[in-house]
Design a protein around this motif. Structure first.
Motif, mmCIF file in Angstrom:
data_model
loop_
_atom_site.group_PDB
_atom_site.id
_atom_site.type_symbol
_atom_site.label_atom_id
_atom_site.label_comp_id
_atom_site.label_asym_id
_atom_site.label_seq_id
_atom_site.Cartn_x
_atom_site.Cartn_y
_atom_site.Cartn_z
ATOM 1 N N LYS A 173 34.383 102.546 86.094
ATOM 2 C CA LYS A 173 34.413 103.705 86.997
ATOM 3 C C LYS A 173 33.023 104.336 87.120
ATOM 4 O O LYS A 173 32.791 105.471 86.697
ATOM 5 N N ALA A 174 32.105 103.551 87.663
ATOM 6 C CA ALA A 174 30.726 103.983 87.881
ATOM 7 C C ALA A 174 30.187 103.167 89.058
ATOM 8 O O ALA A 174 30.782 102.154 89.428
ATOM 9 N N THR A 175 29.090 103.610 89.639
ATOM 10 C CA THR A 175 28.498 102.861 90.752
ATOM 11 C C THR A 175 27.811 101.603 90.219
ATOM 12 O O THR A 175 27.434 101.559 89.033
ATOM 13 N N PRO A 176 27.615 100.592 91.070
ATOM 14 C CA PRO A 176 26.882 99.403 90.619
ATOM 15 C C PRO A 176 25.501 99.760 90.048
ATOM 16 O O PRO A 176 25.079 99.181 89.046
ATOM 17 N N GLN A 177 24.833 100.734 90.645
ATOM 18 C CA GLN A 177 23.515 101.148 90.153
ATOM 19 C C GLN A 177 23.611 101.745 88.747
ATOM 20 O O GLN A 177 22.790 101.449 87.879
ATOM 21 N N GLU A 178 24.632 102.563 88.504
ATOM 22 C CA GLU A 178 24.822 103.158 87.173
ATOM 23 C C GLU A 178 25.103 102.077 86.123
ATOM 24 O O GLU A 178 24.575 102.126 85.014
ATOM 25 N N VAL A 179 25.915 101.099 86.490
ATOM 26 C CA VAL A 179 26.238 100.006 85.560
ATOM 27 C C VAL A 179 24.972 99.182 85.289
ATOM 28 O O VAL A 179 24.675 98.840 84.138
ATOM 29 N N TYR A 180 24.206 98.907 86.328
ATOM 30 C CA TYR A 180 22.945 98.170 86.195
ATOM 31 C C TYR A 180 22.028 98.892 85.201
ATOM 32 O O TYR A 180 21.463 98.279 84.297
ATOM 33 N N GLU A 181 21.906 100.194 85.367
ATOM 34 C CA GLU A 181 21.033 100.980 84.486
ATOM 35 C C GLU A 181 21.550 101.005 83.045
ATOM 36 O O GLU A 181 20.763 100.970 82.100
ATOM 37 N N MET A 182 22.866 101.030 82.859
ATOM 38 C CA MET A 182 23.414 100.997 81.505
ATOM 39 C C MET A 182 23.022 99.696 80.788
ATOM 40 O O MET A 182 22.751 99.695 79.594
ATOM 41 N N LEU A 183 22.968 98.620 81.541
ATOM 42 C CA LEU A 183 22.621 97.329 80.955
ATOM 43 C C LEU A 183 21.112 97.137 80.810
ATOM 44 O O LEU A 183 20.660 96.456 79.896
#
Length: 132
Positions: free
Chosen positions: A12-22
Motif C-alpha cells: 500500500k505505497a506508490t511504486p516510487q515509495e517502494v523503489y526508495e524503500m529498496l
C-alpha cells in the motif's frame, strides 16, 4: 543445481515509495531494522542486513525496476544470483513482482522464506506504521 524464486506482493505505497524503500540506505535500514548501504547507481554496490546480503546494481529504472547481482554471506565464494524487482501501480498501491534466479538448491527454501519474512512482511509493517 540452481533454482528460481518467483513471488508477488501488493504494497500500500506508490511504486516510487517502494523503489526508495529498496534503494535508499536510510529507508531500507528503517524497514529492516538492520544497517544497509546502497548505491543508487548502476554498477554501484550494496550491502543489507549487516552485510548478510551483498551485490551490485545491474539495472535501475526509477520507480519501476531494480535488477541486482545478489549473494548471501554464507554462500559459496563467488556464487551470485540475479534478483529483479518489478514495480507496477495497482488499485491498492504497488504490485511488486520479484524473481531471483541462480539460487543454490540447498538455500532455495530458506531464501524464499527469507524474502517473505524479512522483506515483504517488514515492508508492509513499515508502510502501515508510516500511515498512522
Amino acid at each position: 543445481m540452481q533454482k528460481i524464486i518467483k513471488q508477488k506482493v501488493v504494497l500500500k505505497a506508490t511504486p516510487q515509495e517502494v523503489y526508495e524503500m529498496l534503494m535508499d540506505s536510510k529507508k531500507h535500514s528503517a524497514f529492516t531494522g538492520e544497517p544497509a548501504k546502497i548505491s543508487g547507481k548502476v554498477g554501484g554496490k550494496f550491502t543489507a542486513y549487516s552485510g548478510y546480503a551483498e551485490g551490485k546494481n545491474l539495472e535501475l529504472v526509477e520507480g519501476k525496476k531494480i535488477v541486482q547481482e545478489w549473494r548471501a554471506s554464507d554462500w559459496e565464494e563467488g556464487a551470485y544470483s540475479k534478483v529483479t524487482f518489478t514495480l507496477k501501480k495497482s488499485k491498492s498501491g504497488t504490485e511488486l513482482t520479484f524473481t531471483q534466479s541462480g539460487v543454490p538448491q540447498d538455500q532455495y527454501k530458506s531464501i524464499g522464506t527469507g524474502w517473505k519474512d524479512f522483506y515483504w512482511t517488514k515492508m508492509k509493517e513499515y508502510i502501515a506504521n508510516k500511515a498512522k
